[in-house]
Write an enzyme that holds these catalytic residues in place. Structure first.
Site, PDB file in Angstrom:
ATOM      1  N   HIS A  62      -0.761   7.873  55.309  1.00  0.00           N
ATOM      2  CA  HIS A  62      -2.454   6.743  54.824  1.00  0.00           C
ATOM      3  C   HIS A  62      -3.068   7.377  53.668  1.00  0.00           C
ATOM      4  O   HIS A  62      -1.658   8.463  52.861  1.00  0.00           O
ATOM      5  CB  HIS A  62      -3.381   7.426  56.291  1.00  0.00           C
ATOM      6  CG  HIS A  62      -3.351   8.688  56.419  1.00  0.00           C
ATOM      7  ND1 HIS A  62      -3.023   8.968  56.847  1.00  0.00           N
ATOM      8  CD2 HIS A  62      -4.770   9.248  56.750  1.00  0.00           C
ATOM      9  CE1 HIS A  62      -3.338  10.731  56.807  1.00  0.00           C
ATOM     10  NE2 HIS A  62      -4.473  10.834  56.722  1.00  0.00           N
ATOM     11  N   HIS A  64      -5.770   9.277  53.347  1.00  0.00           N
ATOM     12  CA  HIS A  64      -6.045  10.517  52.610  1.00  0.00           C
ATOM     13  C   HIS A  64      -5.243  11.116  52.030  1.00  0.00           C
ATOM     14  O   HIS A  64      -4.122  11.014  51.662  1.00  0.00           O
ATOM     15  CB  HIS A  64      -6.445  11.259  54.154  1.00  0.00           C
ATOM     16  CG  HIS A  64      -7.397  10.597  54.779  1.00  0.00           C
ATOM     17  ND1 HIS A  64      -7.412  10.290  56.268  1.00  0.00           N
ATOM     18  CD2 HIS A  64      -8.414  10.301  54.629  1.00  0.00           C
ATOM     19  CE1 HIS A  64      -8.510  10.558  56.358  1.00  0.00           C
ATOM     20  NE2 HIS A  64      -9.590  10.399  55.699  1.00  0.00           N
ATOM     21  N   ASP A  66      -4.610  14.799  51.598  1.00  0.00           N
ATOM     22  CA  ASP A  66      -3.326  15.494  51.818  1.00  0.00           C
ATOM     23  C   ASP A  66      -1.689  14.790  52.033  1.00  0.00           C
ATOM     24  O   ASP A  66      -0.962  15.901  52.636  1.00  0.00           O
ATOM     25  CB  ASP A  66      -3.963  16.409  53.276  1.00  0.00           C
ATOM     26  CG  ASP A  66      -4.744  15.894  54.346  1.00  0.00           C
ATOM     27  OD1 ASP A  66      -4.950  14.787  54.021  1.00  0.00           O
ATOM     28  OD2 ASP A  66      -4.053  15.882  55.450  1.00  0.00           O
ATOM     29  N   ASP A 212      -1.708  11.379  60.339  1.00  0.00           N
ATOM     30  CA  ASP A 212      -2.462  11.633  60.955  1.00  0.00           C
ATOM     31  C   ASP A 212      -3.123  10.419  62.792  1.00  0.00           C
ATOM     32  O   ASP A 212      -3.525   9.804  62.141  1.00  0.00           O
ATOM     33  CB  ASP A 212      -3.760  11.693  61.224  1.00  0.00           C
ATOM     34  CG  ASP A 212      -3.060  13.585  59.040  1.00  0.00           C
ATOM     35  OD1 ASP A 212      -2.279  13.810  59.333  1.00  0.00           O
ATOM     36  OD2 ASP A 212      -4.533  13.104  58.870  1.00  0.00           O
ATOM     37  N   HIS A 270       1.021  19.133  60.806  1.00  0.00           N
ATOM     38  CA  HIS A 270      -0.374  19.439  60.472  1.00  0.00           C
ATOM     39  C   HIS A 270      -1.538  20.157  60.896  1.00  0.00           C
ATOM     40  O   HIS A 270      -2.881  19.970  61.191  1.00  0.00           O
ATOM     41  CB  HIS A 270      -0.876  17.367  60.766  1.00  0.00           C
ATOM     42  CG  HIS A 270      -1.951  17.271  59.923  1.00  0.00           C
ATOM     43  ND1 HIS A 270      -3.350  16.709  60.837  1.00  0.00           N
ATOM     44  CD2 HIS A 270      -1.722  16.321  58.450  1.00  0.00           C
ATOM     45  CE1 HIS A 270      -4.616  17.099  59.523  1.00  0.00           C
ATOM     46  NE2 HIS A 270      -3.134  16.391  58.588  1.00  0.00           N
TER      47      HIS A 270
HETATM   48 ZN    ZN Z   1      -4.269  14.475  57.008  1.00  0.00          ZN
HETATM   49 ZN    ZN Z   2      -5.844  11.654  57.086  1.00  0.00          ZN
END
Ligand code: ZN
Ligand code: ZN
Length: 305
Positions: A62, A64, A66, A212, A270
């Site tokens: 995704h 995001h 990070d 995530d 994570h």
């Molecule tokens: Zn993440």
């Molecule tokens: Zn995320």
């Protein structure tokens, strides 16, 4: 080992305690792949002396930061280092704009071709394959469109019974045909059935990456009976409510998914930067799923064993 995973980053949003944002390097025979590309991925690839020239595709869970802020730097470094192969980059809608905008604003041009594939929200299906491996994607349950990836080895060829190689003086094309299931016709017309020439194939192994995501049992449709599961465990079990609010999972929830999916081995990752010590998360997970482990950066995980 022909199928293994190197953990490059196992922390969540903020780098902490020597842990970095998400990234993994997956090696399968002569091919390699990246899953996610958090900031600093290229540095850890070189620290761990990984062969970058083998990377065929990058799978992004995704958008995001990070999980993708390492991508522009990695691509431009590859270009400056003479990387020549094409790379497929697969991820949610917006990935193309992210890459192109970064390259355009920094006036960077890549000297190797990239092919970007954006996945429609909730898409599931095969997104990449080699002659030996299939990569399937499936939706995770996160704040923005997020995908998991399952790396499944295709069925391997039959094994030849060693004694026949000598006896029949088999040429490579014949060996290939027999390992694919063909019978052997001898010059005198006699037919040797395949079952007398071969043994069953070596098992095929599988690995899935789920990060995530909220705890979501719909994942079971895609990861049942796989060998190794990487599932996010951002929080400990006492933070269940916060995990839910932030669309993340706890250690115990990750273990519960592993248990229900009947996987062989679970790796947790994570991790929130609130945890310096990760052992308590691991112990919690083990109360539900015994074969749980922490994903430690620099560690190779053998999938085919
Ligand atoms: Zn993440
Ligand atoms: Zn995320």
């Amino acid at each position: 080992m022909n199928f293994r995973v190197l953990i490059l980053g196992s922390n969540s949003a903020i780098p902490a305690f020597g842990r970095n944002p998400s990234a993994q390097y997956i090696q399968h025979f002569a091919d390699a792949f990246l899953v996610d590309c958090g900031e600093g991925t290229q540095i850890r690839l070189s620290n761990f002396r990984v062969k970058r020239g083998k990377i065929r595709a990058i799978f992004i869970s995704h958008l995001h930061g990070d999980h993708i802020f390492g991508l522009p730097g990695l691509l431009t470094t590859f270009s400056l280092s003479g990387f020549e192969n094409e790379i497929h980059i697969i991820g949610p809608i917006g990935l193309k704009r992210f890459i192109e905008t970064n390259l355009e604003i920094s006036q960077s041009t890549l000297r190797f071709p990239i092919h970007i594939r954006e996945l429609e929200e909730n898409y599931s299906g095969i997104v990449y394959e080699t002659s030996k491996l299939e990569v399937r994607t499936f939706p995770l349950n996160h704040r923005i469109a997020t995908f998991g990836y399952c790396f499944q080895e295709k069925q391997k060829p039959l094994r030849l019974r060693g004694e026949h190689l000598e006896q029949y003086k088999l040429v490579p094309e014949k060996i290939h045909a027999i390992r694919s299931g063909a019978d052997l016709q001898l010059p005198n017309g006699l037919v040797i059935p395949n079952s007398e020439l071969t043994l069953p194939p070596h098992p095929s192994y599988s690995y899935a990456y789920c990060s995530d995501t909220l705890y979501d049992e719909s994942l079971l449709n895609y990861i049942e009976h796989i060998d190794v599961l990487y599932h996010e465990a951002t929080f400990g079990k006492d933070m269940k409510d916060l995990a839910k609010e932030r669309y993340h999972s706890t250690s115990v929830e990750a273990a519960q998914i592993a248990l229900l999916a009947k996987v062989k081995t679970l790796y947790l990752g994570h991790f929130s930067s609130r945890y310096q010590e990760l052992e308590p998360l691991l112990e919690e997970a083990k109360t539900v799923f015994k074969d749980s482990h922490l994903a430690i950066e620099g560690q190779w995980i053998d999938i085919d064993q």
